[in-house]
Motif scaffolding. Structure first.
Motif, PDB file in Angstrom:
ATOM      1  N   ASN A  84      29.644   1.897 -22.499  1.00 52.65           N
ATOM      2  CA  ASN A  84      28.566   2.822 -22.850  1.00 52.65           C
ATOM      3  C   ASN A  84      29.158   4.038 -23.570  1.00 52.65           C
ATOM      4  OD1 ASN A  84      25.788   1.956 -21.737  1.00 52.65           O
ATOM      5  ND2 ASN A  84      27.174   1.471 -20.045  1.00 52.65           N
ATOM      6  N   PHE A  85      28.440   5.140 -23.592  1.00 52.68           N
ATOM      7  CA  PHE A  85      28.913   6.370 -24.229  1.00 52.68           C
ATOM      8  C   PHE A  85      28.985   7.514 -23.224  1.00 52.68           C
ATOM      9  CE2 PHE A  85      26.754   3.906 -27.574  1.00 52.68           C
ATOM     10  CZ  PHE A  85      27.825   3.722 -28.439  1.00 52.68           C
ATOM     11  N   LEU A  86      29.243   7.178 -21.970  1.00 54.55           N
ATOM     12  CA  LEU A  86      29.286   8.185 -20.916  1.00 54.55           C
ATOM     13  C   LEU A  86      30.532   9.058 -21.066  1.00 54.55           C
ATOM     14  CD1 LEU A  86      28.331   5.850 -17.940  1.00 54.55           C
ATOM     15  CD2 LEU A  86      26.843   7.502 -19.075  1.00 54.55           C
ATOM     16  N   GLN A  97      28.205   7.164  -0.851  1.00 54.98           N
ATOM     17  CA  GLN A  97      29.209   7.084   0.212  1.00 54.98           C
ATOM     18  C   GLN A  97      29.665   5.656   0.545  1.00 54.98           C
ATOM     19  OE1 GLN A  97      30.651   9.969   1.974  1.00 54.98           O
ATOM     20  NE2 GLN A  97      29.938  10.667  -0.020  1.00 54.98           N
ATOM     21  N   HIS A  98      28.927   4.643   0.090  1.00 55.23           N
ATOM     22  CA  HIS A  98      29.276   3.244   0.369  1.00 55.23           C
ATOM     23  C   HIS A  98      29.923   2.563  -0.832  1.00 55.23           C
ATOM     24  CE1 HIS A  98      26.955   3.678   4.022  1.00 55.23           C
ATOM     25  NE2 HIS A  98      25.970   4.162   3.295  1.00 55.23           N
ATOM     26  N   LEU A  99      30.034   3.285  -1.947  1.00 54.71           N
ATOM     27  CA  LEU A  99      30.550   2.699  -3.188  1.00 54.71           C
ATOM     28  C   LEU A  99      31.994   2.248  -3.016  1.00 54.71           C
ATOM     29  CD1 LEU A  99      29.495   2.222  -6.114  1.00 54.71           C
ATOM     30  CD2 LEU A  99      30.779   4.263  -6.755  1.00 54.71           C
ATOM     31  N   LYS A 100      32.254   0.978  -3.362  1.00 50.71           N
ATOM     32  CA  LYS A 100      33.603   0.415  -3.255  1.00 50.71           C
ATOM     33  C   LYS A 100      34.271   0.261  -4.615  1.00 50.71           C
ATOM     34  CE  LYS A 100      32.883  -2.229   0.972  1.00 50.71           C
ATOM     35  NZ  LYS A 100      34.053  -2.014   1.802  1.00 50.71           N
ATOM     36  N   ALA A 101      33.456   0.050  -5.667  1.00 53.19           N
ATOM     37  CA  ALA A 101      34.028  -0.172  -7.000  1.00 53.19           C
ATOM     38  C   ALA A 101      33.150   0.443  -8.069  1.00 53.19           C
ATOM     39  CB  ALA A 101      34.188  -1.670  -7.251  1.00 53.19           C
ATOM     40  N   ILE A 102      33.800   1.078  -9.044  1.00 54.95           N
ATOM     41  CA  ILE A 102      33.079   1.618 -10.191  1.00 54.95           C
ATOM     42  C   ILE A 102      33.852   1.268 -11.453  1.00 54.95           C
ATOM     43  CG2 ILE A 102      34.166   3.925 -10.038  1.00 54.95           C
ATOM     44  CD1 ILE A 102      31.346   5.022 -10.948  1.00 54.95           C
ATOM     45  N   ASP A 103      33.141   0.746 -12.437  1.00 57.00           N
ATOM     46  CA  ASP A 103      33.750   0.383 -13.716  1.00 57.00           C
ATOM     47  C   ASP A 103      33.189   1.303 -14.795  1.00 57.00           C
ATOM     48  OD1 ASP A 103      34.774  -0.723 -16.036  1.00 57.00           O
ATOM     49  OD2 ASP A 103      34.405  -2.792 -15.417  1.00 57.00           O
ATOM     50  N   LEU A 104      34.040   2.174 -15.285  1.00 58.50           N
ATOM     51  CA  LEU A 104      33.680   3.126 -16.335  1.00 58.50           C
ATOM     52  C   LEU A 104      34.514   2.875 -17.589  1.00 58.50           C
ATOM     53  CD1 LEU A 104      33.613   6.248 -13.999  1.00 58.50           C
ATOM     54  CD2 LEU A 104      31.612   5.203 -15.078  1.00 58.50           C
ATOM     55  N   SER A 105      35.037   1.679 -17.720  1.00 58.09           N
ATOM     56  CA  SER A 105      35.887   1.366 -18.868  1.00 58.09           C
ATOM     57  C   SER A 105      35.074   1.395 -20.168  1.00 58.09           C
ATOM     58  CB  SER A 105      36.561   0.004 -18.689  1.00 58.09           C
ATOM     59  OG  SER A 105      35.608  -1.029 -18.578  1.00 58.09           O
ATOM     60  N   ARG A 106      35.792   1.633 -21.258  1.00 62.53           N
ATOM     61  CA  ARG A 106      35.198   1.666 -22.607  1.00 62.53           C
ATOM     62  C   ARG A 106      34.018   2.625 -22.696  1.00 62.53           C
ATOM     63  NH1 ARG A 106      34.626  -3.387 -21.441  1.00 62.53           N
ATOM     64  NH2 ARG A 106      32.624  -3.605 -22.491  1.00 62.53           N
ATOM     65  N   ASN A 107      34.259   3.863 -22.266  1.00 62.96           N
ATOM     66  CA  ASN A 107      33.279   4.941 -22.391  1.00 62.96           C
ATOM     67  C   ASN A 107      33.926   6.093 -23.152  1.00 62.96           C
ATOM     68  OD1 ASN A 107      30.494   4.687 -21.005  1.00 62.96           O
ATOM     69  ND2 ASN A 107      31.852   3.628 -19.583  1.00 62.96           N
ATOM     70  N   GLN A 108      33.459   7.308 -22.931  1.00 61.11           N
ATOM     71  CA  GLN A 108      33.941   8.469 -23.692  1.00 61.11           C
ATOM     72  C   GLN A 108      34.525   9.564 -22.795  1.00 61.11           C
ATOM     73  OE1 GLN A 108      33.544   8.458 -27.207  1.00 61.11           O
ATOM     74  NE2 GLN A 108      32.895   6.362 -26.853  1.00 61.11           N
ATOM     75  N   PHE A 109      35.015   9.207 -21.621  1.00 62.17           N
ATOM     76  CA  PHE A 109      35.539  10.213 -20.695  1.00 62.17           C
ATOM     77  C   PHE A 109      36.808  10.853 -21.247  1.00 62.17           C
ATOM     78  CE2 PHE A 109      32.838   7.800 -17.880  1.00 62.17           C
ATOM     79  CZ  PHE A 109      32.312   8.769 -17.050  1.00 62.17           C
ATOM     80  N   ARG A 110      36.800  12.187 -21.311  1.00 66.01           N
ATOM     81  CA  ARG A 110      37.998  12.947 -21.678  1.00 66.01           C
ATOM     82  C   ARG A 110      38.646  13.523 -20.424  1.00 66.01           C
ATOM     83  NH1 ARG A 110      38.532  12.943 -26.810  1.00 66.01           N
ATOM     84  NH2 ARG A 110      36.783  12.743 -28.220  1.00 66.01           N
ATOM     85  N   ASP A 111      37.817  13.733 -19.406  1.00 62.23           N
ATOM     86  CA  ASP A 111      38.289  14.246 -18.124  1.00 62.23           C
ATOM     87  C   ASP A 111      38.059  13.193 -17.056  1.00 62.23           C
ATOM     88  OD1 ASP A 111      38.897  16.883 -19.092  1.00 62.23           O
ATOM     89  OD2 ASP A 111      36.739  17.273 -19.143  1.00 62.23           O
ATOM     90  N   PHE A 112      39.002  13.079 -16.147  1.00 58.44           N
ATOM     91  CA  PHE A 112      38.848  12.172 -15.019  1.00 58.44           C
ATOM     92  C   PHE A 112      37.668  12.669 -14.177  1.00 58.44           C
ATOM     93  CE2 PHE A 112      39.472  10.336 -10.921  1.00 58.44           C
ATOM     94  CZ  PHE A 112      40.128   9.140 -11.149  1.00 58.44           C
ATOM     95  N   PRO A 113      36.702  11.814 -13.841  1.00 57.93           N
ATOM     96  CA  PRO A 113      35.550  12.243 -13.036  1.00 57.93           C
ATOM     97  C   PRO A 113      35.973  12.517 -11.586  1.00 57.93           C
ATOM     98  CG  PRO A 113      35.352   9.919 -13.618  1.00 57.93           C
ATOM     99  CD  PRO A 113      36.594  10.422 -14.277  1.00 57.93           C
ATOM    100  N   GLU A 114      36.340  13.772 -11.325  1.00 53.88           N
ATOM    101  CA  GLU A 114      36.920  14.137 -10.025  1.00 53.88           C
ATOM    102  C   GLU A 114      35.965  13.940  -8.851  1.00 53.88           C
ATOM    103  OE1 GLU A 114      39.530  17.372  -9.371  1.00 53.88           O
ATOM    104  OE2 GLU A 114      40.059  17.501 -11.499  1.00 53.88           O
ATOM    105  N   GLN A 115      34.647  13.883  -9.105  1.00 59.25           N
ATOM    106  CA  GLN A 115      33.707  13.648  -8.008  1.00 59.25           C
ATOM    107  C   GLN A 115      34.018  12.337  -7.295  1.00 59.25           C
ATOM    108  OE1 GLN A 115      32.959  13.901 -11.328  1.00 59.25           O
ATOM    109  NE2 GLN A 115      30.865  14.550 -11.609  1.00 59.25           N
ATOM    110  N   LEU A 116      34.627  11.396  -8.011  1.00 60.10           N
ATOM    111  CA  LEU A 116      34.961  10.101  -7.410  1.00 60.10           C
ATOM    112  C   LEU A 116      35.955  10.253  -6.262  1.00 60.10           C
ATOM    113  CD1 LEU A 116      35.289   7.838 -10.591  1.00 60.10           C
ATOM    114  CD2 LEU A 116      33.319   8.077  -9.064  1.00 60.10           C
ATOM    115  N   THR A 117      36.761  11.308  -6.298  1.00 57.34           N
ATOM    116  CA  THR A 117      37.784  11.485  -5.262  1.00 57.34           C
ATOM    117  C   THR A 117      37.178  11.853  -3.908  1.00 57.34           C
ATOM    118  OG1 THR A 117      38.196  13.808  -5.796  1.00 57.34           O
ATOM    119  CG2 THR A 117      39.530  12.154  -6.964  1.00 57.34           C
TER     120      THR A 117
END
Length: 184
Positions: A84-86, A97-117
């Protein structure tokens, strides 16, 4: 053009109805040409949102997700948003809180999404083929369930490459410095 738009809308409606009628735990809206998550879907799915554990919105044209998306589907175990273009995630991603996997590949992230931590159950983060230079290695190192972070084909700083290995207990996949992704 209107015919193609009509076909895309009908495809989304069909997929949403299939999820509701079958009682499935999966909502697959991949490759539906979505530029945003359709607001009408919240109403259609309101009685089944708690049972949806996997949402695929891969290969659309999404530029952002709303806080409502995150808080509505708070029982998600897996979220597939690749292609996508996220460039950021809403702060409310912390409600997953139950999320085990997230795929954000091939997007537009310049900063690591720290909320995931902040997600205690998160095991796998895929950020391959973005534009990330810096990674919060110390925060990632404290994540109890984390097993894998894919950062291949990101222009990671040499500092991250040197600091990360001794601090982490999970697999951090990186490309050699200067490597480019293969053509599609």
């Amino acid at each position: 053009m209107l015919k193609k738009m009509g076909e895309a809308v009908a495809r989304v409606a069909r997929k949403v109805n299939e999820t509701v009628e079958s009682g499935s735990d999966t909502l697959d809206l991949a490759e539906c040409k979505l530029v945003s998550f359709p607001i009408g879907i919240y109403k259609v799915l309101r009685n089944v949102t708690d049972q949806i554990h996997l949402i695929t919105l891969a290969n659309n044209e999404l530029k952002s997700l709303t806080s409502k998306f995150m808080t509505t589907f708070c029982q998600l175990r897996e979220l597939r948003l690749e292609g996508n273009f996220l460039h950021r995630l809403p702060n409310e991603v912390s409600t997953l809180q139950h999320l085990k996997a997230i795929d954000l590949s091939r997007n537009q992230f310049r900063d690591f999404p720290e909320q995931l931590t902040t997600l205690p159950a998160l095991e796998t983060i895929n950020l391959e083929e973005n534009y990330i230079v810096d990674v919060p290695v110390e925060k990632l190192a404290t994540m109890p369930a984390l097993r894998s972070v894919n950062l291949r084909f990101n222009p990671l700083s040499s500092e991250v490459r040197v600091i990360a290995p001794p601090l982490i207990k999970f697999d951090m996949l990186v490309s050699p410095e200067g490597a480019r992704p293969p053509p599609p």
